[in-house]
Design an enzyme around this catalytic site. Structure first.
Site, PDB file in Angstrom:
ATOM      1  N   CYS A  65       0.848  -1.196   0.000  1.00  0.00           N
ATOM      2  CA  CYS A  65       0.000   0.000   0.000  1.00  0.00           C
ATOM      3  C   CYS A  65       0.883   1.246   0.000  1.00  0.00           C
ATOM      4  CB  CYS A  65      -0.912   0.005   1.227  1.00  0.00           C
ATOM      5  SG  CYS A  65      -2.027   1.428   1.222  1.00  0.00           S
ATOM      6  N   CYS A  69       0.514   4.952   6.788  1.00  0.00           N
ATOM      7  CA  CYS A  69      -0.103   4.790   8.116  1.00  0.00           C
ATOM      8  C   CYS A  69       0.885   4.053   9.038  1.00  0.00           C
ATOM      9  CB  CYS A  69      -1.416   4.018   7.990  1.00  0.00           C
ATOM     10  SG  CYS A  69      -2.480   4.632   6.665  1.00  0.00           S
ATOM     11  N   CYS A  72       0.288   0.408  10.278  1.00  0.00           N
ATOM     12  CA  CYS A  72      -0.197  -0.641   9.388  1.00  0.00           C
ATOM     13  C   CYS A  72       0.905  -1.506   8.779  1.00  0.00           C
ATOM     14  CB  CYS A  72      -1.033  -0.021   8.278  1.00  0.00           C
ATOM     15  SG  CYS A  72      -1.766  -1.288   7.215  1.00  0.00           S
ATOM     16  N   CYS A 109     -16.707  -8.965   5.498  1.00  0.00           N
ATOM     17  CA  CYS A 109     -16.038  -7.705   5.168  1.00  0.00           C
ATOM     18  C   CYS A 109     -14.770  -7.996   4.375  1.00  0.00           C
ATOM     19  CB  CYS A 109     -15.627  -6.960   6.432  1.00  0.00           C
ATOM     20  SG  CYS A 109     -16.932  -6.791   7.636  1.00  0.00           S
ATOM     21  N   CYS A 140     -19.593  -5.969   3.387  1.00  0.00           N
ATOM     22  CA  CYS A 140     -18.903  -4.733   3.768  1.00  0.00           C
ATOM     23  C   CYS A 140     -17.601  -4.696   2.982  1.00  0.00           C
ATOM     24  CB  CYS A 140     -18.621  -4.722   5.267  1.00  0.00           C
ATOM     25  SG  CYS A 140     -17.707  -3.264   5.814  1.00  0.00           S
ATOM     26  N   CYS A 200     -19.560   2.224   8.225  1.00  0.00           N
ATOM     27  CA  CYS A 200     -18.786   1.614   9.306  1.00  0.00           C
ATOM     28  C   CYS A 200     -17.578   2.516   9.491  1.00  0.00           C
ATOM     29  CB  CYS A 200     -18.375   0.195   8.918  1.00  0.00           C
ATOM     30  SG  CYS A 200     -17.251  -0.574  10.103  1.00  0.00           S
ATOM     31  N   ARG A 272     -18.072  -1.951  17.684  1.00  0.00           N
ATOM     32  CA  ARG A 272     -17.336  -3.206  17.489  1.00  0.00           C
ATOM     33  C   ARG A 272     -16.034  -3.229  18.280  1.00  0.00           C
ATOM     34  NH1 ARG A 272     -16.814  -3.960  11.910  1.00  0.00           N
ATOM     35  NH2 ARG A 272     -18.958  -4.681  12.058  1.00  0.00           N
TER      36      ARG A 272
HETATM   37  N1  SAM Z   1      -6.626   0.576   2.970  1.00  0.00           N
HETATM   38  C1  SAM Z   1      -7.906   0.893   3.414  1.00  0.00           C
HETATM   39  C2  SAM Z   1      -7.931   2.089   4.323  1.00  0.00           C
HETATM   40  O1  SAM Z   1      -6.989   2.347   5.055  1.00  0.00           O
HETATM   41  O2  SAM Z   1      -8.942   2.808   4.293  1.00  0.00           O
HETATM   42  C3  SAM Z   1      -8.637  -0.238   4.071  1.00  0.00           C
HETATM   43  C4  SAM Z   1      -7.922  -1.211   4.965  1.00  0.00           C
HETATM   44  S1  SAM Z   1      -7.214  -0.564   6.460  1.00  0.00           S
HETATM   45  C5  SAM Z   1      -6.199  -1.881   6.977  1.00  0.00           C
HETATM   46  C6  SAM Z   1      -8.593  -0.513   7.579  1.00  0.00           C
HETATM   47  C7  SAM Z   1      -8.346  -0.078   9.000  1.00  0.00           C
HETATM   48  O3  SAM Z   1      -7.671  -1.092   9.725  1.00  0.00           O
HETATM   49  C8  SAM Z   1      -7.514   1.149   9.249  1.00  0.00           C
HETATM   50  O4  SAM Z   1      -8.202   2.336   9.033  1.00  0.00           O
HETATM   51  C9  SAM Z   1      -7.145   0.985  10.706  1.00  0.00           C
HETATM   52  O5  SAM Z   1      -8.122   1.611  11.529  1.00  0.00           O
HETATM   53  C10 SAM Z   1      -7.182  -0.533  10.924  1.00  0.00           C
HETATM   54  N2  SAM Z   1      -5.834  -1.055  11.213  1.00  0.00           N
HETATM   55  C11 SAM Z   1      -4.829  -1.241  10.332  1.00  0.00           C
HETATM   56  N3  SAM Z   1      -3.722  -1.713  10.941  1.00  0.00           N
HETATM   57  C12 SAM Z   1      -4.034  -1.856  12.249  1.00  0.00           C
HETATM   58  C13 SAM Z   1      -3.315  -2.286  13.393  1.00  0.00           C
HETATM   59  N4  SAM Z   1      -2.034  -2.656  13.315  1.00  0.00           N
HETATM   60  N5  SAM Z   1      -3.937  -2.312  14.585  1.00  0.00           N
HETATM   61  C14 SAM Z   1      -5.239  -1.917  14.679  1.00  0.00           C
HETATM   62  N6  SAM Z   1      -5.971  -1.484  13.634  1.00  0.00           N
HETATM   63  C15 SAM Z   1      -5.374  -1.446  12.432  1.00  0.00           C
HETATM   64 FE1  SF4 Z   2      -2.810   1.269   3.330  1.00  0.00          FE
HETATM   65 FE2  SF4 Z   2      -2.788   0.147   5.708  1.00  0.00          FE
HETATM   66 FE3  SF4 Z   2      -3.103   2.759   5.522  1.00  0.00          FE
HETATM   67 FE4  SF4 Z   2      -5.096   1.092   4.695  1.00  0.00          FE
HETATM   68  S1  SF4 Z   2      -4.335   1.358   6.775  1.00  0.00           S
HETATM   69  S2  SF4 Z   2      -4.295   2.918   3.634  1.00  0.00           S
HETATM   70  S3  SF4 Z   2      -3.851  -0.619   3.924  1.00  0.00           S
HETATM   71  S4  SF4 Z   2      -1.258   1.608   4.905  1.00  0.00           S
END
Ligand code: SAM
Ligand code: SF4
Ligand code: DTB
Length: 334
Positions: A65, A69, A72, A109, A140, A200, A272
């Site tokens: 990606c 973030c 992530c 989802c 979802c 959501c 949730r």
């Molecule tokens: N890439 C898309 C986005 O960011 O909108 C969708 C997938 S992203 C993984 C969805 C959500 O997962 C993020 O907004 C975050 O809140 C949650 N998330 C991701 N990594 C995480 C982690 N290590 N611990 C807890 N929540 C996490």
């Molecule tokens: Fe990409 Fe992870 Fe951020 Fe979603 S949360 S936009 S998968 S880096």
């Protein structure tokens, strides 16, 4: 003497969208027992307190990606040793959906590690959506940012929910993500609503934010034009290689407080208990349900990280007298 706030958040029947930061911080600051008592009143006014909705999660496109973030494991900027996976085929999704349904999930989802889907990618996801609908599950998706047209296409394709989180307060946000801003997220949420989809939307705690930031996230969520139908509260899953790995862990009771405040502010929403359950004791999860959580992710993986085994969840539900009956049974309650 208890320190209940002047106007009890729990008692009002009308849902509010005008919460102030001061009011929400006051809820966080309540004595723990008073906060949980109020959250219980709000929960029981709108839901069967012994019923929890279960969703299953599948990563349909994993890793690489472009976003940054810091929590992530799927960002290409961090070396987390993740196995990348291009978009799954309809057959792979059908197999996973059947397994989720057989395990008792109501909603399926699907998440993709994209900044935003290209229109061609959306075509492919719409095919996957059709497969899940054929299997009789609620749907979802979480695919990153959407344009108004893309949200409308998903609505026409019969999608039930779109997940897009605000993640944290506007003030703390820049310390976690720099490649898209808060307004981008609000814009996507607006497109999703305008397309008639259910929303959501929640966030993550335990990222080193302060209580004011947790309160700030709650203010943002509760003051959206309409409350999200589903509010995932994720506890950071610390993944080696991500910048937030090793950060000081959040006091578990503060996590419970966050759930309780979400319940009070958004009394008709499903709250949730989302990522992070794998590291939680049964007792902590029980406190979260007591505080008003009434939805979980069910199944052994989230997107890339672990989640409790389904047998463990069934055992916990049994010990707590929780029933994971379909949502329609709870819908008849006040
Ligand atoms: N890439 C898309 C986005 O960011 O909108 C969708 C997938 S992203 C993984 C969805 C959500 O997962 C993020 O907004 C975050 O809140 C949650 N998330 C991701 N990594 C995480 C982690 N290590 N611990 C807890 N929540 C996490
Ligand atoms: Fe990409 Fe992870 Fe951020 Fe979603 S949360 S936009 S998968 S880096
Ligand atoms: C949400 O708020 N949490 C889920 C879902 N929406 C997509 C994702 C949690 C991801 C946890 C880290 C992982 O497994 O990669």
């Amino acid at each position: 003497m208890t320190a209940l706030p002047p106007t009890s958040a729990a008692s009002g029947d009308a849902t509010r969208n005008d919460w102030t930061q001061v009011e929400v911080e006051a809820l966080f600051d309540l004595p723990f027992n008073d906060l949980l008592y109020q959250a219980q009143i709000a929960h029981r006014a709108h839901f069967d307190a012994n019923q929890v909705q279960v969703s299953s999660l599948l990563s349909i496109k994993t890793g690489r990606c472009p976003e940054d973030c810091k929590y992530c494991p799927q960002s290409l900027r961090w070396n987390t040793g993740l196995t990348e996976q291009p978009l799954l085929s309809p057959e792979q999704v059908r197999t996973a959906a059947r397994k989720a349904r057989a395990a008792g999930a109501e909603r399926f989802c699907m998440g993709a590690a994209w900044r935003r889907p290209r229109d061609r990618q959306l075509d492919q996801v719409i095919e996957l959506l059709a497969v899940v609908r054929e299997e009789g599950l609620e749907t979802c998706l979480t695919l990153g940012m959407l344009s108004a047209e893309q949200a409308e296409r998903l609505g026409r394709a019969g999608l039930d929910y779109y997940n897009h989180n605000l993640d944290t307060s506007p003030e703390f946000y820049g310390q976690v993500i720099t490649t898209r801003d808060y307004q981008d997220r609000l814009d996507t949420l607006g497109h999703v609503r305008a397309a008639g989809l259910k929303v959501c939307c929640g966030g993550i705690v335990g990222m080193g934010e302060a209580r004011v930031d947790r309160a700030g996230l709650m203010v943002q969520l509760a003051n959206l034009p309409e409350h999200p139908e589903s509010v995932p509260i994720n506890l950071l899953v610390q993944v080696p290689g991500t910048p937030l790995d090793g950060i000081e862990r959040l006091d578990p009771l503060e996590f419970v407080r966050t759930i309780a405040v979400a319940r009070l502010l958004m009394p008709r929403s499903r709250v949730r208990l989302s990522a992070g359950r794998d590291d939680m004791s049964d007792e902590l999860q029980a406190l979260c349900f007591l505080a008003g959580a009434n939805s979980i992710f069910y199944g052994e993986t989230l997107l890339t990280t672990g989640n409790p085994a389904t047998e463990a969840d069934r055992g916990l539900f049994e010990r707590l007298g929780i029933n994971a009956a379909p949502e329609s049974k709870a819908a008849s309650l006040p």
